[in-house]
Scaffold this motif. Structure first.
Motif, PDB file in Angstrom:
ATOM      1  N   HIS A 324      53.665 -68.731  58.592  1.00  0.00           N
ATOM      2  CA  HIS A 324      53.688 -70.061  57.965  1.00  0.00           C
ATOM      3  C   HIS A 324      54.735 -70.060  56.866  1.00  0.00           C
ATOM      4  O   HIS A 324      54.794 -69.119  56.069  1.00  0.00           O
ATOM      5  N   LEU A 325      55.519 -71.113  56.796  1.00  0.00           N
ATOM      6  CA  LEU A 325      56.546 -71.211  55.759  1.00  0.00           C
ATOM      7  C   LEU A 325      56.449 -72.574  55.086  1.00  0.00           C
ATOM      8  O   LEU A 325      56.584 -73.612  55.744  1.00  0.00           O
ATOM      9  N   GLU A 326      56.178 -72.558  53.792  1.00  0.00           N
ATOM     10  CA  GLU A 326      56.176 -73.813  53.027  1.00  0.00           C
ATOM     11  C   GLU A 326      57.481 -73.940  52.246  1.00  0.00           C
ATOM     12  O   GLU A 326      57.915 -72.981  51.591  1.00  0.00           O
ATOM     13  N   VAL A 327      58.069 -75.110  52.307  1.00  0.00           N
ATOM     14  CA  VAL A 327      59.308 -75.371  51.570  1.00  0.00           C
ATOM     15  C   VAL A 327      58.985 -76.378  50.470  1.00  0.00           C
ATOM     16  O   VAL A 327      58.971 -77.593  50.697  1.00  0.00           O
ATOM     17  N   GLN A 328      58.654 -75.856  49.292  1.00  0.00           N
ATOM     18  CA  GLN A 328      58.305 -76.729  48.172  1.00  0.00           C
ATOM     19  C   GLN A 328      59.528 -76.854  47.258  1.00  0.00           C
ATOM     20  O   GLN A 328      59.522 -76.431  46.110  1.00  0.00           O
ATOM     21  N   LEU A 329      60.570 -77.436  47.847  1.00  0.00           N
ATOM     22  CA  LEU A 329      61.835 -77.660  47.145  1.00  0.00           C
ATOM     23  C   LEU A 329      62.117 -79.160  47.162  1.00  0.00           C
ATOM     24  O   LEU A 329      61.586 -79.890  47.998  1.00  0.00           O
ATOM     25  N   THR A 330      62.978 -79.599  46.244  1.00  0.00           N
ATOM     26  CA  THR A 330      63.362 -81.007  46.210  1.00  0.00           C
ATOM     27  C   THR A 330      64.098 -81.377  47.510  1.00  0.00           C
ATOM     28  O   THR A 330      64.938 -80.607  47.974  1.00  0.00           O
ATOM     29  N   ASN A 331      63.767 -82.525  48.073  1.00  0.00           N
ATOM     30  CA  ASN A 331      64.358 -82.957  49.355  1.00  0.00           C
ATOM     31  C   ASN A 331      64.253 -81.868  50.415  1.00  0.00           C
ATOM     32  O   ASN A 331      65.259 -81.382  50.947  1.00  0.00           O
TER      33      ASN A 331
END
Lengths: 429, 429
Positions: A324-331
């Motif tokens: 699982h990969l979460e991308v909690q970055l802007t845009n």
């Protein structure tokens, strides 16, 4: 969690590669090989012995009856049934988009070439028992097989002293499983691969299990197909200053509560965020029912990498290839193109990973241990196969005859050349 | 060939199933496990030792240079090069139709779900050496990988005392292979799986080899992906009175000349045809260069089944699931729907099997040993993988919150429920 900083990309990459190197367990291998041999030779008798030994219970009948399934359905709270049905519908609408179709072309007059796509005839889905009995896994396994058109979906799950989990049986009914058997462990994998008097042999076995199940799947691979060899669950989170530490901590803990061997990984450009996440993890652990499991996973397999740039994050995370990969970055959506290796990707602050576990439609049976380098999530593609076909007229064959015989003779295979030539010989005898 | 008749479908099915049961060789397994361990620990040094022992030659450099490839191209007859280029173009136009694409949907406002399709980063293709050095196998392996978009295609092939087969090198150039190394056997598979100082580690290994190569592929499966475990080549022919015995005999012999272990199988409703095919096989063997190999295969693994009806043929042949299946029946295309298990299908009197080996476009790397029950021909699908993705807005998440937390708690996974809930907590710490 340990915070790793002031390292070069190469140093961090080296450490990550070591963590994800595949290992086998010789003792487990020997035991499982013996179990498979015993099931092949002694069939149901071997299953009975292993069930008594490992599950502490021998069910009166292996096959779960329609009446038992109906009784289980009736005992599950309506709200849970409704949530399961909605989840099943979401999984269906997502996976229907995965169906492969064949093709046929005519590259030249007199030639027809094609690929025909068919479902497998029978598949076995493994559903763990005990505390890891997940109705959601039943949906995730069976619905893609059903959409592929598999006519015989056989579910196996370990017998329980208090009877099977009714929500698991309800999920099997909702998903369209055809037969359910109370048999688990490596012996269930052996039974599905080779068949016994009771358990039908299938063409493919899917679904996660413990390390005995994983080893058995590896060993019967070749006799049947398998989906993948599942390792401990993993989450990787990429976060910058825009992310909320409490949300990140909560998502890390949702993986950590699965298993003391779960891997939880945060990569961030923000030292402040790293510290805040650690504090939030400690605080949230205080009231978590499965805190012992989660704490062990966090302590033993939790790492925060402090990196210099967002590009570094993706370089490193592609080396990990997390389940699982979460991308909690802007845009966040702009980064999709940078992701090469991951099972399932969760974009932005609101795509919390458990949404994928239960509900939204993407599959939750995913490549682990870095195998996302070459594996896909479980999907309809696991339950379809292809057959090629070819048809020629005599005049089309006449045109290709010189080149084909040329190549056959270049490989020293004269009978190949003569087989094509034979179509132009007058002799019919 | 032995003619089997007057048996029930069940008797014949039982015999066929026994023939196709998968077997492992414990001695080969122990030896190959040892070789893999040695290559992992000692890298290039281990390769050097094995090359001297098994190939009788240690190449001065492992990597084949561009100059060597150009020199090889120049030494191959123009007619052969032209035939290879035409074959490559046919393989390209066929396999371009296999490319998978992703999808994205919005099941409800605020939710985006999708599947992204990407090529693998690096693949290794194994090309046997010696008498089984087939340029056509290079095309069949490399072209689908190239179409998938794999940026690094690494070919390995055993070193030869007299230098590598120039036609094999030419085929690699035509197909777009990126790097060629002179290393073969189980040690080459180990090197591709784990990498050495010279040989790059890859994500997937494809291509047929001998039983040591097959065992090594099985053992490194999990560390890397593999295409399939190749067994001896097989042909099954279904024929009625309309078929020409000489053509059938020629096609059976084209498989038989590959290997003394090749399986050749004819099913027919016509006793006269069965007898005539046997006579034609005997006659054609008299002038065949590889008659010794073909005769051994025909004698040891050649069987003619005399059946009562065409339906019986398909029932039985689906139990066999042959690598190659010829349908030499009147109006053959009508039977496509009856075929469940086969690698590549050749319809009618003019689609002689060698057309598929070399030239027409369908792949010749095919499931053997009954694995067509669950495997497909090698294709672009072998070199692409999928990643799922999911994005939610906060308001979309609010709608799904009750059902997701319901399911998480039904599975006893409180941290999962809290992770989703966290997005609605006011605390940011």
């Amino acid at each position: 969690m340990q915070i790793i900083k002031n390292q070069t990309i190469d140093q961090m990459a080296k450490q990550i590669r070591q963590e994800t190197a595949a290992t086998d367990d010789a003792i487990v291998a020997a035991q499982v090989a013996d179990m498979i041999k015993n099931v092949r030779e002694n069939g149901d008798e071997a299953l009975k012995t292993y069930s008594a030994t490992f599950d502490g219970v021998t069910p009166a009948t292996w096959r779960v009856s329609e009446a038992e399934i109906q009784a289980a359905m009736a005992s599950v709270p309506q709200k849970v049934l409704a949530a399961l049905r909605t989840a099943a519908e979401n999984i269906r609408t997502f996976h229907q988009q995965e169906v492969a179709v064949g093709f046929e072309d005519t590259p030249r007059e007199g030639i027809v070439r094609g690929v025909k796509v068919t479902p497998l005839s029978a598949v076995g889905i493994y559903v763990p028992g005990g505390t890891a009995a997940y109705p959601s896994s039943v949906l995730m396994n069976a619905i893609p097989a059903k959409i592929a058109g598999v006519p015989n979906i056989v579910m196996v799950t370990p017998p329980q002293k208090d009877g099977l989990n009714p929500t698991v049986l309800a999920a099997a009914k909702i998903a369209g499983v055809d037969q359910i058997f109370q048999v688990g462990g490596a012996q269930a994998i052996a039974a599905l691969a080779y068949g016994t008097a009771t358990i039908p042999a299938v063409d493919k076995i899917t679904g996660p299990g413990n390390r005995y199940v994983a080893m058995a799947k590896k060993m019967v691979y070749g006799q049947v197909a398998i989906d993948m060899i599942a390792g401990p669950s993993e989450i990787g989170i990429l976060a910058d200053d825009s992310a909320r530490p409490a949300d990140i901590a909560a998502d890390l803990l949702s993986q950590a509560e699965h298993d003391v061997n779960a891997r939880v990984l945060l990569m961030t450009t923000s030292a402040a965020l790293a510290t805040a996440v650690n504090a939030a993890v400690a605080q949230q652990l205080e009231t978590l029912p499965r805190a012992d499991i989660a704490r062990a996973a966090i302590n033993d397999h939790g790492v925060i990498y402090l990196v210099n740039t967002i590009d570094e994050m993706f370089t490193l995370m592609n080396l990990v290839g997390p389940e699982h990969l979460e991308v909690q970055l802007t845009n966040p959506a702009q980064y999709l193109a940078k992701i090469q290796n991951a099972g399932s990707i969760f974009l932005g602050p609101y795509a919390s990973e458990p949404l994928g576990d239960y509900f939204s439609g993407p599959n939750h049976i995913l490549p682990t241990g870095g195998t996302a380098r070459f594996s896909s999530p479980l999907g309809v593609w696991d339950f379809q196969k292809r057959l090629q076909y070819l048809q020629y007229t005599q005049s089309a064959l006449a045109e290709d005859l010189p080149a084909v015989t040329q190549l056959a003779r270049a490989e020293g295979l004269e009978a190949h050349a003569r087989a094509v030539q034979s179509r132009f010989n007058s002799s019919v005898g």
